[in-house]
Design a protein around this motif. Structure first.
Motif, PDB file in Angstrom:
ATOM      1  N   ASP A   1       2.718 102.494 -64.880  1.00  0.00           N
ATOM      2  CA  ASP A   1       2.052 102.985 -66.095  1.00  0.00           C
ATOM      3  C   ASP A   1       1.776 104.485 -65.996  1.00  0.00           C
ATOM      4  OD1 ASP A   1       1.945 100.710 -67.690  1.00  0.00           O
ATOM      5  OD2 ASP A   1      -0.214 100.397 -67.438  1.00  0.00           O
ATOM      6  N   VAL A   2       1.248 104.909 -64.859  1.00  0.00           N
ATOM      7  CA  VAL A   2       0.956 106.329 -64.656  1.00  0.00           C
ATOM      8  C   VAL A   2       2.239 107.148 -64.761  1.00  0.00           C
ATOM      9  CG1 VAL A   2       0.245 108.032 -62.907  1.00  0.00           C
ATOM     10  CG2 VAL A   2      -1.160 105.995 -63.314  1.00  0.00           C
ATOM     11  N   THR A   3       3.294 106.677 -64.136  1.00  0.00           N
ATOM     12  CA  THR A   3       4.559 107.413 -64.140  1.00  0.00           C
ATOM     13  C   THR A   3       5.201 107.412 -65.522  1.00  0.00           C
ATOM     14  OG1 THR A   3       4.850 106.854 -61.810  1.00  0.00           O
ATOM     15  CG2 THR A   3       6.791 107.646 -62.978  1.00  0.00           C
ATOM     16  N   SER A   4       5.121 106.313 -66.223  1.00  0.00           N
ATOM     17  CA  SER A   4       5.648 106.258 -67.592  1.00  0.00           C
ATOM     18  C   SER A   4       4.905 107.238 -68.495  1.00  0.00           C
ATOM     19  CB  SER A   4       5.517 104.831 -68.136  1.00  0.00           C
ATOM     20  OG  SER A   4       5.913 104.792 -69.485  1.00  0.00           O
ATOM     21  N   PHE A   5       3.596 107.248 -68.394  1.00  0.00           N
ATOM     22  CA  PHE A   5       2.762 108.172 -69.159  1.00  0.00           C
ATOM     23  C   PHE A   5       3.135 109.619 -68.839  1.00  0.00           C
ATOM     24  CE2 PHE A   5      -1.299 110.631 -69.116  1.00  0.00           C
ATOM     25  CZ  PHE A   5      -1.513 110.690 -70.481  1.00  0.00           C
ATOM     26  N   ALA A   6       3.259 109.919 -67.572  1.00  0.00           N
ATOM     27  CA  ALA A   6       3.595 111.285 -67.151  1.00  0.00           C
ATOM     28  C   ALA A   6       4.961 111.701 -67.691  1.00  0.00           C
ATOM     29  CB  ALA A   6       3.562 111.377 -65.626  1.00  0.00           C
TER      30      ALA A   6
ATOM     31  N   GLY B   1       6.676 113.348 -59.535  1.00  0.00           N
ATOM     32  CA  GLY B   1       5.724 113.252 -58.428  1.00  0.00           C
ATOM     33  C   GLY B   1       4.636 112.218 -58.646  1.00  0.00           C
ATOM     34  N   SER B   2       4.380 111.860 -59.898  1.00  0.00           N
ATOM     35  CA  SER B   2       3.297 110.906 -60.171  1.00  0.00           C
ATOM     36  C   SER B   2       3.571 109.537 -59.555  1.00  0.00           C
ATOM     37  CB  SER B   2       3.064 110.779 -61.674  1.00  0.00           C
ATOM     38  OG  SER B   2       4.162 110.158 -62.304  1.00  0.00           O
ATOM     39  N   ALA B   3       4.803 109.225 -59.294  1.00  0.00           N
ATOM     40  CA  ALA B   3       5.140 107.959 -58.645  1.00  0.00           C
ATOM     41  C   ALA B   3       4.608 107.903 -57.215  1.00  0.00           C
ATOM     42  CB  ALA B   3       6.650 107.751 -58.642  1.00  0.00           C
TER      43      ALA B   3
ATOM     44  N   HIS C   1      -8.234 115.223 -56.138  1.00  0.00           N
ATOM     45  CA  HIS C   1      -6.886 115.796 -56.190  1.00  0.00           C
ATOM     46  C   HIS C   1      -5.895 114.804 -56.797  1.00  0.00           C
ATOM     47  CE1 HIS C   1      -3.471 118.274 -55.124  1.00  0.00           C
ATOM     48  NE2 HIS C   1      -2.914 117.208 -54.609  1.00  0.00           N
ATOM     49  N   GLN C   2      -6.127 113.520 -56.616  1.00  0.00           N
ATOM     50  CA  GLN C   2      -5.209 112.509 -57.142  1.00  0.00           C
ATOM     51  C   GLN C   2      -5.199 112.495 -58.670  1.00  0.00           C
ATOM     52  OE1 GLN C   2      -2.988 111.037 -55.121  1.00  0.00           O
ATOM     53  NE2 GLN C   2      -3.984 112.322 -53.597  1.00  0.00           N
ATOM     54  N   VAL C   3      -6.274 112.977 -59.293  1.00  0.00           N
ATOM     55  CA  VAL C   3      -6.309 113.075 -60.758  1.00  0.00           C
ATOM     56  C   VAL C   3      -5.192 114.000 -61.236  1.00  0.00           C
ATOM     57  CG1 VAL C   3      -7.707 113.758 -62.760  1.00  0.00           C
ATOM     58  CG2 VAL C   3      -8.770 112.548 -60.839  1.00  0.00           C
ATOM     59  N   LYS C   4      -4.872 115.011 -60.434  1.00  0.00           N
ATOM     60  CA  LYS C   4      -3.769 115.921 -60.785  1.00  0.00           C
ATOM     61  C   LYS C   4      -2.437 115.171 -60.834  1.00  0.00           C
ATOM     62  CE  LYS C   4      -5.881 120.015 -58.760  1.00  0.00           C
ATOM     63  NZ  LYS C   4      -5.719 121.074 -57.747  1.00  0.00           N
ATOM     64  N   HIS C   5      -2.269 114.176 -59.965  1.00  0.00           N
ATOM     65  CA  HIS C   5      -1.042 113.375 -59.998  1.00  0.00           C
ATOM     66  C   HIS C   5      -0.982 112.522 -61.263  1.00  0.00           C
ATOM     67  CE1 HIS C   5       0.460 114.424 -56.065  1.00  0.00           C
ATOM     68  NE2 HIS C   5      -0.699 114.133 -55.515  1.00  0.00           N
ATOM     69  N   VAL C   6      -2.136 112.066 -61.715  1.00  0.00           N
ATOM     70  CA  VAL C   6      -2.187 111.211 -62.901  1.00  0.00           C
ATOM     71  C   VAL C   6      -2.006 112.040 -64.172  1.00  0.00           C
ATOM     72  CG1 VAL C   6      -3.609 109.589 -64.222  1.00  0.00           C
ATOM     73  CG2 VAL C   6      -3.693 109.546 -61.715  1.00  0.00           C
ATOM     74  N   LEU C   7      -2.650 113.198 -64.256  1.00  0.00           N
ATOM     75  CA  LEU C   7      -2.705 113.965 -65.507  1.00  0.00           C
ATOM     76  C   LEU C   7      -1.952 115.295 -65.484  1.00  0.00           C
ATOM     77  CD1 LEU C   7      -6.467 113.377 -66.398  1.00  0.00           C
ATOM     78  CD2 LEU C   7      -4.458 112.040 -67.085  1.00  0.00           C
ATOM     79  N   GLY C   8      -1.341 115.653 -64.377  1.00  0.00           N
ATOM     80  CA  GLY C   8      -0.658 116.945 -64.267  1.00  0.00           C
ATOM     81  C   GLY C   8       0.464 117.127 -65.271  1.00  0.00           C
TER      82      GLY C   8
ATOM     83  N   GLY D   1      -3.137 101.128 -67.778  1.00  0.00           N
ATOM     84  CA  GLY D   1      -3.095 101.395 -66.338  1.00  0.00           C
ATOM     85  C   GLY D   1      -3.575 102.785 -65.980  1.00  0.00           C
ATOM     86  N   VAL D   2      -3.347 103.761 -66.834  1.00  0.00           N
ATOM     87  CA  VAL D   2      -3.808 105.129 -66.573  1.00  0.00           C
ATOM     88  C   VAL D   2      -5.327 105.162 -66.561  1.00  0.00           C
ATOM     89  CG1 VAL D   2      -3.877 107.480 -67.491  1.00  0.00           C
ATOM     90  CG2 VAL D   2      -1.715 106.222 -67.453  1.00  0.00           C
TER      91      VAL D   2
END
Length: 180
Positions: free
Chosen positions: A20-25, A97-99, A108-115, A149-150
């Motif tokens: 979900d995070v990667t799809s969103f990104a 990279g979000s994967a 810092h992980q929030v940057k992976h989710v929302l970067g 999921g995000v």
């Protein structure tokens, strides 16, 4: 569930949430891709990063292609001009990279989710003459389109960190909106 260690700051992160995070990104990064491609029509690196993220999100393997394309898109961003193209390439790099979001309760992980979302918003804002209302509109759009999921992953992470200039500001606004 993915987990790196029994550390106190470890969180649970399901494969479905990671997808979900990667799809969103990837979806967010794709909104700004033409800003890069219009300036650098013969450089496929950001597009390849988004496509690798989309492939993983659709059920593909989390393998070397994601890392390779993420780093290649980061290199494309360093080489890109103007600034809108640079942020568009950064969005693509963050998508791939979000994967590799780590299951740690670390800001810092929030940057992976929302970067990807916030670099895309900044790219579109810059392309619109640095009109901040464009970036704010992208934050609203991203909030509306974020899959469950995000939100679930963000609920287990600390808030977005301070700093980061305008991209950091957009990230904190999106983080707050998705948690709210």
């Amino acid at each position: 569930m993915l987990n790196v260690s029994p550390r106190a700051d470890a969180i649970e992160l399901s494969q479905a949430e990671l997808r979900d995070v990667t799809s969103f990104a990837a979806t967010c990064a794709r909104t700004a891709l033409t800003l890069f491609e219009d300036e650098h029509p013969h450089d496929p690196r950001p597009r390849e990063a988004i496509e690798a993220a989309e492939a993983f999100a659709a059920g593909g393997r989390r393998g070397a292609a994601l890392r390779t394309t993420a780093w290649a898109a980061h290199r494309a961003a360093r080489e890109a001009t103007p600034p809108a193209a640079r942020d568009a390439a950064r969005a693509a790099a963050h998508a791939a990279g979000s994967a590799y979001l780590h299951p740690l309760a670390d800001a810092h992980q929030v940057k992976h989710v929302l970067g990807a979302a916030t670099h895309a918003a900044r790219a579109l804002e810059l392309a619109g003459g640095d009109d901040r209302s464009v970036g704010e509109g992208e934050v609203v759009r991203a909030q509306r389109e974020a899959p469950p999921g995000v939100r679930a992953v963000l609920s287990r992470l600390p808030p977005a960190p301070a700093g980061g200039g305008r991209v950091g500001e957009l990230m904190r606004r999106l983080d707050w909106a998705l948690r709210g």
